[in-house]
Design a protein around this motif. Structure first.
Motif, short mmCIF file in Angstrom:
data_model
loop_
_atom_site.label_atom_id
_atom_site.label_comp_id
_atom_site.label_asym_id
_atom_site.label_seq_id
_atom_site.Cartn_x
_atom_site.Cartn_y
_atom_site.Cartn_z
N GLU A 8 23.87 28.63 29.91
CA GLU A 8 24.67 29.41 30.88
C GLU A 8 25.91 28.64 31.33
O GLU A 8 26.92 29.24 31.68
N GLN B 151 28.84 27.75 36.89
CA GLN B 151 29.68 26.56 36.95
C GLN B 151 28.82 25.36 37.30
O GLN B 151 28.02 25.41 38.24
N ASP B 152 28.97 24.30 36.55
CA ASP B 152 28.15 23.11 36.77
C ASP B 152 28.46 22.47 38.11
O ASP B 152 29.57 22.06 38.38
N ARG B 153 27.46 22.41 38.96
CA ARG B 153 27.64 21.73 40.24
C ARG B 153 26.85 20.43 40.29
O ARG B 153 27.10 19.59 41.14
N ASN B 154 25.90 20.31 39.38
CA ASN B 154 25.02 19.15 39.48
C ASN B 154 25.68 17.84 39.08
O ASN B 154 25.39 16.80 39.66
N GLY C 220 18.38 20.29 34.58
CA GLY C 220 18.07 21.61 34.03
C GLY C 220 17.09 21.61 32.88
O GLY C 220 16.75 20.58 32.30
N GLY C 221 16.60 22.81 32.59
CA GLY C 221 15.71 22.99 31.46
C GLY C 221 14.29 22.55 31.71
O GLY C 221 13.58 22.12 30.79
N LEU C 222 13.82 22.68 32.94
CA LEU C 222 12.44 22.27 33.26
C LEU C 222 11.54 23.46 33.49
O LEU C 222 10.37 23.30 33.83
N GLY C 223 12.08 24.65 33.37
CA GLY C 223 11.32 25.83 33.76
C GLY C 223 10.19 26.16 32.80
O GLY C 223 9.92 25.43 31.85
N ASP D 270 13.53 26.28 28.08
CA ASP D 270 13.51 25.07 28.89
C ASP D 270 12.88 23.95 28.06
O ASP D 270 11.67 23.89 27.90
N PRO E 261 15.37 19.19 37.83
CA PRO E 261 15.53 20.63 37.59
C PRO E 261 16.98 21.07 37.76
O PRO E 261 17.80 20.36 38.33
N GLY E 262 17.29 22.29 37.26
CA GLY E 262 18.66 22.77 37.25
C GLY E 262 19.17 23.37 38.56
O GLY E 262 20.32 23.11 38.94
P1 ATP Z 1 14.08 27.15 36.33
O1 ATP Z 1 12.66 26.85 36.59
O2 ATP Z 1 14.72 27.95 37.43
O3 ATP Z 1 14.34 27.72 34.96
P2 ATP Z 1 15.29 24.77 35.29
O4 ATP Z 1 15.08 23.38 35.73
O5 ATP Z 1 14.75 25.18 33.97
O6 ATP Z 1 14.80 25.72 36.43
P3 ATP Z 1 17.71 25.84 34.38
O7 ATP Z 1 16.90 26.86 33.64
O8 ATP Z 1 18.52 24.91 33.57
O9 ATP Z 1 16.81 24.99 35.33
O10 ATP Z 1 18.63 26.52 35.43
C1 ATP Z 1 18.14 27.45 36.37
C2 ATP Z 1 19.29 28.00 37.15
O11 ATP Z 1 19.81 26.96 37.98
C3 ATP Z 1 20.49 28.42 36.32
O12 ATP Z 1 20.48 29.75 35.93
C4 ATP Z 1 21.62 28.18 37.25
O13 ATP Z 1 21.79 29.29 38.08
C5 ATP Z 1 21.20 27.01 38.04
N1 ATP Z 1 21.75 25.79 37.44
C6 ATP Z 1 21.24 25.06 36.45
N2 ATP Z 1 22.01 24.00 36.16
C7 ATP Z 1 23.05 24.07 36.99
C8 ATP Z 1 24.21 23.26 37.20
N3 ATP Z 1 24.42 22.14 36.48
N4 ATP Z 1 25.08 23.64 38.13
C9 ATP Z 1 24.86 24.74 38.87
N5 ATP Z 1 23.81 25.54 38.73
C10 ATP Z 1 22.90 25.22 37.81
#
Ligand code: ATP
Ligand code: MG
Length: 423
Positions: free
Chosen positions: A13, A20-23, A70-73, A78, A159-160
């Protein structure tokens, strides 16, 4: 020795521009604050091979720490933990205590909605599966984080969702496994925030003071209509930093409006509180954004009474009492109108301080006489006035509105400096 770090942001995404990447920005500030040098930020999509490649590349830099986002879901896309396991040569194993923790969270949620908890079974097992021997960071949402090591280099998997990432990050700098990484002396830092002084004069002042000759590291950065002078220094340069700061303060005088990183609106609220004043806003082209900025701050209700969005001339006339003759003579976009709006909203809302904006945000509506980007800002208290005619040019509607709001907040702040403190 200074520890070095890298950040890996994951998420399709982000690479396709939906989010937009905020992390990375958040982690950059945090790493800086803890004295680590952030050497590289890489973003990849939700592809395990791409993540592995990126991780290998970052570790090859020799950094002490890689933080991933990110990518921990629970879903198929993920894949960060799998990539980290592969790169660190570890098997993926189910961590039973973590599974129990996640089950408790999702079980309570399922029960509260009358849903079958079985729906979460597989996702929870996936999220509780971690590289063998990894330390687990307790979940903030439902995904646990991970700390793993490979030959002295550490990878922290977060997490993301930004609020989850920040909450979990809070447990990282003090983590026992990361004592070496975070144990060093963070460099000292000091910030001067300057308004109304051109960047080039600050650069000149800095040069005249001898620059970073004493071992400091100074950045001068313009953003949001202000200039931030950030002076960082190691333990040997503390004295030099003090002298440099002293010199900057002396030369920049009242241009320095803050020495912390709190938002401008917080300083405005402080000023209102100290003066014992209430605020009302009268906004044309910004349609309430000034009031919204002030209301960003918890507790704003102590000083913010409200505002009037006076987009149409009838509202300027009727709600703010701007005289018809004034509008006909000078027009709605004029210094006179801004003044009348500021005074009018004080009257209408019984406020001590009024602040007004009227201008042409574009893209249409400009004339040779009154071009797009012409904005009048005015703040009043008693008989005192702080007012400016801005010619922002055609910098885009969003920017013109944002600059106007920021300017209005600075007008209130400056005006209040002349009001004797109540304390
Ligand atoms: P989840 O359990 O929600 O899937 P996750 O750790 O797998 O958490 P991601 O799937 O990578 O995280 O992202 C989940 C959501 O978090 C994204 O759709 C986005 O809205 C937000 N997000 C992820 N990474 C970022 C980022 N670097 N900056 C801003 N928002 C982010
Ligand atoms: Mg996800």
């Amino acid at each position: 020795v200074t520890k070095r770090a890298a950040v890996l942001v994951t998420g399709t995404e982000i690479l396709i521009g939906r989010v937009q990447d905020r992390n990375s920005g958040y982690l950059a500030r945090e790493l800086e604050r803890h004295g680590l040098v952030l050497e590289r930020v890489v973003a990849v999509d939700d592809d395990e091979a791409a993540m592995r490649d990126a991780l290998e590349g970052l570790l090859a830099l020799g950094v002490d720490l890689v933080v991933t986002s990110g990518g921990l879901g629970p879903t198929h896309d993920d894949r960060t933990v799998a990539a980290v396991a592969a790169v660190t040569g570890r098997r993926l194993v189910l961590d039973e205590p973590t599974l129990a923790q996640i089950d408790a969270i999702t079980g309570a949620f399922a029960a509260s909605r009358g849903l079958d908890h079985e729906l979460w079974r597989e996702g929870n097992r996936k999220q509780a599966t971690v590289p063998e021997g990894a330390a687990v960071l307790p979940p903030v949402g439902t995904a646990p984080g991970v700390v793993v090591e490979r030959s002295g280099q550490h990878i922290v998997v977060l997490p993301g969702p930004p609020s989850e990432l920040a909450a979990m990050w809070a447990t990282v700098p003090g983590h026992p496994l990361l004592r070496d990484v975070f144990g060093g002396d963070a460099p000292g830092r000091h910030v001067l925030r300057v308004f109304g002084v051109p960047e080039s004069s600050i650069a000149n002042v800095f040069e005249e003071l001898g620059g970073d000759a004493g071992g400091t590291e100074t950045t001068i950065c313009a953003a949001r209509m202000e200039i931030e002078v950030l002076v960082r220094y190691g333990p040997q340069a503390a004295g030099a930093a003090d002298r440099l700061l002293e010199g900057l303060r002396e030369r920049l005088g009242s241009g320095v409006y803050a020495e912390d990183e709190r938002r401008l609106e917080e300083h405005v609220i402080d000023g209102l509180r100290a003066a014992g004043c209430t605020l009302a806003t009268a906004e044309s082209c910004t349609a309430g954004l000034v009031a919204a900025r002030v209301a960003n701050v918890p507790g704003a209700s102590d000083v913010l009474l409200g505002g009037i969005v006076a987009y149409a001339n009838e509202v300027k006339l009727q709600a703010l009492g701007v005289p018809d003759a004034l509008l006909r003579e000078h027009g709605a976009v004029s210094a006179e109108c801004a003044r009348a709006m500021a005074d009018g909203v004080r009257r209408a809302l019984q406020a001590d301080v009024g602040v007004a904006i009227t201008g042409i945000a574009g893209p249409g509506g400009g004339t040779p006489d009154k071009p797009v980007g012409l904005v009048y800002v005015c703040a009043t208290v008693g008989d005192d006035v702080e007012a400016t005619e801005h010619r922002f040019g055609d910098g885009g509607r969003d920017n013109i509105r944002e600059w106007s709001v920021t300017s209005a907040l600075h007008h209130v702040r400056r005006l209040l400096q002349r009001v004797p403190s109540r304390a």
